[in-house]
Design a protein around this motif. Structure first.
Motif, PDB file in Angstrom:
ATOM      1  N   ARG A   1     -52.573 -49.529  99.560  1.00 35.53           N
ATOM      2  CA  ARG A   1     -53.701 -50.186  98.900  1.00 35.53           C
ATOM      3  C   ARG A   1     -53.752 -51.183  98.965  1.00 35.53           C
ATOM      4  O   ARG A   1     -52.913 -51.960  99.552  1.00 35.53           O
ATOM      5  N   THR A   2     -55.565 -51.132  99.391  1.00 38.81           N
ATOM      6  CA  THR A   2     -55.433 -52.468 100.120  1.00 38.81           C
ATOM      7  C   THR A   2     -55.525 -53.831  98.714  1.00 38.81           C
ATOM      8  O   THR A   2     -55.750 -54.762  99.025  1.00 38.81           O
ATOM      9  N   ASP A   3     -55.649 -53.615  97.963  1.00 39.22           N
ATOM     10  CA  ASP A   3     -55.469 -54.201  96.281  1.00 39.22           C
ATOM     11  C   ASP A   3     -54.081 -54.966  95.976  1.00 39.22           C
ATOM     12  O   ASP A   3     -54.340 -55.754  95.841  1.00 39.22           O
TER      13      ASP A   3
ATOM     14  N   LEU B   1     -62.905 -54.396 100.519  1.00 39.02           N
ATOM     15  CA  LEU B   1     -62.242 -53.931 101.424  1.00 39.02           C
ATOM     16  C   LEU B   1     -62.295 -52.028 101.266  1.00 39.02           C
ATOM     17  O   LEU B   1     -62.039 -51.793  99.796  1.00 39.02           O
ATOM     18  N   PRO B   2     -62.567 -51.050 101.471  1.00 42.56           N
ATOM     19  CA  PRO B   2     -62.374 -50.145 101.278  1.00 42.56           C
ATOM     20  C   PRO B   2     -60.455 -50.117 100.622  1.00 42.56           C
ATOM     21  O   PRO B   2     -59.388 -51.097 100.586  1.00 42.56           O
TER      22      PRO B   2
ATOM     23  N   THR C   1     -49.880 -51.437  98.130  1.00 40.73           N
ATOM     24  CA  THR C   1     -48.630 -50.610  97.524  1.00 40.73           C
ATOM     25  C   THR C   1     -48.500 -48.469  98.955  1.00 40.73           C
ATOM     26  O   THR C   1     -49.844 -48.545  98.761  1.00 40.73           O
ATOM     27  N   TYR C   2     -47.695 -48.354  98.686  1.00 38.42           N
ATOM     28  CA  TYR C   2     -47.590 -47.187  98.808  1.00 38.42           C
ATOM     29  C   TYR C   2     -47.747 -46.074  98.603  1.00 38.42           C
ATOM     30  O   TYR C   2     -47.921 -46.174  97.151  1.00 38.42           O
ATOM     31  N   VAL C   3     -48.756 -45.107  99.298  1.00 34.79           N
ATOM     32  CA  VAL C   3     -49.928 -44.706  98.006  1.00 34.79           C
ATOM     33  C   VAL C   3     -49.020 -42.785  99.067  1.00 34.79           C
ATOM     34  O   VAL C   3     -48.642 -41.822  98.102  1.00 34.79           O
ATOM     35  N   GLU C   4     -49.516 -42.741 100.488  1.00 32.13           N
ATOM     36  CA  GLU C   4     -48.732 -41.746 100.812  1.00 32.13           C
ATOM     37  C   GLU C   4     -48.152 -41.582 102.832  1.00 32.13           C
ATOM     38  O   GLU C   4     -48.841 -42.988 103.288  1.00 32.13           O
ATOM     39  N   ARG C   5     -47.740 -40.640 103.011  1.00 34.98           N
ATOM     40  CA  ARG C   5     -47.303 -40.372 104.534  1.00 34.98           C
ATOM     41  C   ARG C   5     -49.576 -40.148 104.762  1.00 34.98           C
ATOM     42  O   ARG C   5     -49.725 -39.220 104.286  1.00 34.98           O
TER      43      ARG C   5
END
Length: 188
Positions: free
Chosen positions: A176-178, A126-127, A181-185
């Motif tokens: 993140r798909t793996d 996936l992306p 986890t949260y990355v950003e708004r």
């Protein structure tokens, strides 16, 4: 193609005991006594059974070459995912369990990469990141600062994740798909 066992990496496809296996993870172990060896967790491509195997680092294994092909996800039909080839518009059925824990992140019309060995699908990617909406988030505790711990939240796909205290229900975030986890708004 032969390669040394210590060069095995997750995602590769190898042939062992007359069967094809996809490597899930590997670890090089150096015991206090004797030579180092590599322990490999792998899944049988035909049956889906998992096993682990150990090789000395100097042993060789047969690595199968994979071909990457781009598809567009259409819909899920029972235990299969229906993908469309964007060039020929032909449909392909791929078992949904090929994605494992990443399956909830699959979205309609998402472009995915499928690894093929002699035409058989062995892995799907996936992306790296997707944008999802928060459907449930704990309220901020008074006195909690932005630098303190994260709080639990539930995403629109049902996956639970940890988000900073300033994120509220209804907001869209990048995840993140793996490892979810949260990355950003999300911007915009």
């Amino acid at each position: 193609m032969k390669q040394q066992a210590n060069l095995i990496r997750a995602g590769q496809v190898i042939e062992h005991d007359g069967r094809r296996w996809t490597v899930l993870k590997q670890q090089i172990i150096s015991p206090g006594k004797g030579g180092a060896f590599i322990q490999v967790d792998m899944r049988d491509l035909k049956t889906g059974n998992k096993t682990n195997e150990r090789w000395r680092t100097a042993d060789t294994v047969e690595r199968l070459m994979t071909e990457e092909k781009e598809y567009t996800y259409s819909y899920q039909d029972g235990t299969n995912l229906v993908l469309m080839d964007p060039e020929t518009f032909e449909q392909a059925l791929i078992p949904a369990d090929i994605l494992g824990e990443q399956l909830p992140f699959l979205q309609d019309n998402m472009t995915v990469i499928v690894d093929l060995v002699e035409g058989d699908p062995v892995a799907m990617h996936l992306p790296a990141m997707v944008t999802l909406q928060i459907v449930e988030a704990d309220p901020v505790t008074k006195g909690q600062t932005a630098t303190s711990s994260y709080k639990p939240a539930k995403l629109s796909n049902g996956v639970k994740t940890m988000v900073p205290p300033f994120i509220e229900t209804g907001e869209r975030i990048v995840v993140r798909t793996d490892d979810s986890t949260y990355v950003e708004r999300a911007k915009g």
